[in-house]
Design an enzyme around this catalytic site. Structure first.
Site, PDB file in Angstrom:
ATOM      1  CG  ASP A   1     -47.733 -70.497 -60.922  1.00 61.04           C
ATOM      2  OD1 ASP A   1     -47.679 -71.282 -59.953  1.00 61.04           O
ATOM      3  OD2 ASP A   1     -48.365 -69.431 -60.926  1.00 61.04           O
TER       4      ASP A   1
ATOM      5  CB  CYS B   1     -56.390 -64.507 -72.696  1.00 63.96           C
ATOM      6  SG  CYS B   1     -56.980 -63.061 -71.778  1.00 63.96           S
TER       7      CYS B   1
ATOM      8  CG  ASP C   1     -48.846 -70.723 -66.361  1.00 67.43           C
ATOM      9  OD1 ASP C   1     -47.812 -70.980 -65.729  1.00 67.43           O
ATOM     10  OD2 ASP C   1     -49.624 -69.792 -66.058  1.00 67.43           O
TER      11      ASP C   1
ATOM     12  NE  ARG D   1     -56.911 -70.380 -62.003  1.00 65.97           N
ATOM     13  CZ  ARG D   1     -56.557 -69.261 -61.358  1.00 65.97           C
ATOM     14  NH1 ARG D   1     -57.115 -68.111 -61.672  1.00 65.97           N
ATOM     15  NH2 ARG D   1     -55.649 -69.306 -60.409  1.00 65.97           N
TER      16      ARG D   1
ATOM     17  CE  LYS E   1     -48.199 -66.492 -59.271  1.00 63.16           C
ATOM     18  NZ  LYS E   1     -49.058 -67.309 -58.372  1.00 63.16           N
TER      19      LYS E   1
ATOM     20  CB  CYS F   1     -62.923 -63.457 -68.663  1.00 63.83           C
ATOM     21  SG  CYS F   1     -62.145 -64.696 -67.630  1.00 63.83           S
TER      22      CYS F   1
ATOM     23  NE  ARG G   1     -49.844 -72.476 -55.936  1.00 64.66           N
ATOM     24  CZ  ARG G   1     -50.626 -73.141 -56.793  1.00 64.66           C
ATOM     25  NH1 ARG G   1     -50.671 -74.448 -56.797  1.00 64.66           N
ATOM     26  NH2 ARG G   1     -51.378 -72.476 -57.656  1.00 64.66           N
ATOM     27  CE1 TYR G   2     -46.256 -69.727 -53.024  1.00 61.36           C
ATOM     28  CE2 TYR G   2     -48.250 -68.714 -53.899  1.00 61.36           C
ATOM     29  CZ  TYR G   2     -46.993 -69.245 -54.102  1.00 61.36           C
ATOM     30  OH  TYR G   2     -46.470 -69.286 -55.359  1.00 61.36           O
TER      31      TYR G   2
ATOM     32  NE  ARG H   1     -48.788 -64.959 -51.683  1.00 60.16           N
ATOM     33  CZ  ARG H   1     -47.662 -65.581 -51.314  1.00 60.16           C
ATOM     34  NH1 ARG H   1     -47.486 -65.947 -50.049  1.00 60.16           N
ATOM     35  NH2 ARG H   1     -46.727 -65.846 -52.198  1.00 60.16           N
TER      36      ARG H   1
ATOM     37  CB  CYS I   1     -56.835 -68.409 -70.474  1.00 58.84           C
ATOM     38  SG  CYS I   1     -57.421 -68.555 -68.773  1.00 58.84           S
TER      39      CYS I   1
END
Ligand SMILES: *Cc1c(COP(=O)(O)O)cnc(C)c1O
Ligand code: SF4
Length: 347
Positions: free
Chosen positions: A311, A109, A274, A114, A318, A105, A92-93, A96, A112
């Site tokens: 985000d 969570c 999110d 995702r 972000k 995981c 996206r950037y 990075r 989450c």
């Protein structure tokens, strides 16, 4: 409380562990059928079963409200898909990329972002996909930093991590390897000497960013695991998600930030929740988040201040979302007590 040795992965196991009442079994089985469940022994032990609002339980024990979706919620809340040039990479950037090495995981969570993508048995990138992802990074000299994420990259074995880190480190223009993980807190026994060695790459800087949301996640074992990383020369930062009923009061949030700093972990981001499906009951408003940030600034050390970020849905990235201490015209600045001052001062 007696310590448990295996990760709880079904509502039945949660029931046997006194984390959900038997009468809610069917209701919660429907949630677990949709979104993965895992609570590590350490986190199961950290839950106060006598507290119906326990902040650790709230993060990991399924809730019937997860099946209620809001129109603004999205399967891909931060728009990763549109910025994925090859499987496993999000670019996206300019400088990075994210490299999603695994979709599993140590814990799942309930909030989450995702959640539609992660779960047990969803494995890692295949060797061919990893090779293609590395080719992409190799072919883009502007990529200065590779961020290992997932899922949780430290859900992989030390051997797999060593392999990935070595391959990334062999790319000359990549200088920074960053790992986003919850493992040092939720499964600190995984931070073995072999894993610590695997994370370090000669001539590259490795940073580990710990995801933690409540001070009680920083158990004695978690603190020791973080110390093993930091003592080996790996600086640590943190990211937290602002969550209703977990850390949306200044005492809990301040205690979390202090606990992190006491572990030599610099608070980095506080993420606004999110728009992941079925997570409205865990989100706050942005105004509430800004009020908390103001209170944090008013009462706690500068070391304890993360930046509060959103985000932007659909992949715009972000942005810091305040609060802002300077008036729009730049003529008035507010201090940590909320008093307003002209700038420059009128003499
Ligand atoms: C969050 C994110 C990053 C990391 O952003 P920083 O502000 O550097 O922490 C990088 N790439 C993508 C696609 C992201 O979503
Ligand atoms: S550890 Fe991270 S990726 Fe995994 S369920 Fe939690 S928030 Fe999602």
């Amino acid at each position: 409380m007696k310590s448990r040795s295996t990760t709880l992965r079904t509502v039945d196991a949660l029931c046997r562990s006194a984390l959900v009442p038997r009468e809610r079994l069917d209701e919660l089985a429907a949630v677990a059928a949709r979104y993965a469940v895992a609570i590590t022994p350490l986190m199961a032990d950290a839950i106060d079963r006598g507290d119906p609002r326990d902040p650790i339980a709230r993060q990991f024990v399924p809730d019937a409200r997860e099946l209620i979706e809001q129109p603004e919620e999205r399967r891909d809340p931060i728009g990763d898909d549109a910025f994925s040039p090859v499987a496993g990479v999000v670019h996206r950037y300019p400088d990075r990329v994210l490299l999603k090495v695994v979709n599993a995981c140590a814990v799942y969570c309930r909030f989450c972002f995702r959640r539609e993508m992660v779960g047990p048995g969803r494995g890692g990138l295949s060797p061919a996909a990893l090779a293609a992802a590395l080719d992409y990074i190799r072919g883009h000299p502007q990529i200065w930093e590779v961020i290992l994420t997932g899922g949780d990259p430290l859900a992989l074995s030390a051997r797999r991590i060593e392999d990935v880190v070595k391959k990334i480190a062999a790319i000359a223009h990549v200088k920074i390897i960053r790992v986003h993980t919850r493992v040092p807190a939720v499964a600190p026994e995984r931070i073995t000497p072999a894993l610590v060695r695997a994370l370090r790459a000669r001539n590259k800087a490795t940073f580990v960013v710990l995801h933690a949301n409540h001070p009680r996640e920083l158990t004695k074992q978690a603190r020791a695991a973080c110390a093993r990383l930091i003592d080996a020369g790996i600086p640590m930062l943190s990211q937290s998600v602002l969550l209703r009923g977990v850390n949306d009061d200044v005492e809990a949030l301040g205690a979390l930030m202090r606990a992190l700093v006491e572990c030599r972990i610099k608070p980095y981001y506080l993420h606004h929740g999110d728009l992941a499906p079925g997570t409205a009951h865990l989100r706050t408003s942005i105004a509430e988040g800004q009020a908390l940030m103001r209170a944090l600034r008013g009462r706690y050390s500068g070391l304890c201040q993360p930046s509060y970020v959103l985000d932007i849905p659909d992949g715009y990235g972000k942005s810091p979302i305040g609060p802002n201490y300077l008036s729009e015209d730049g003529a008035v600045v507010e201090d940590f007590n909320g008093r307003r001052h002209a700038y420059p001062p009128r003499t």
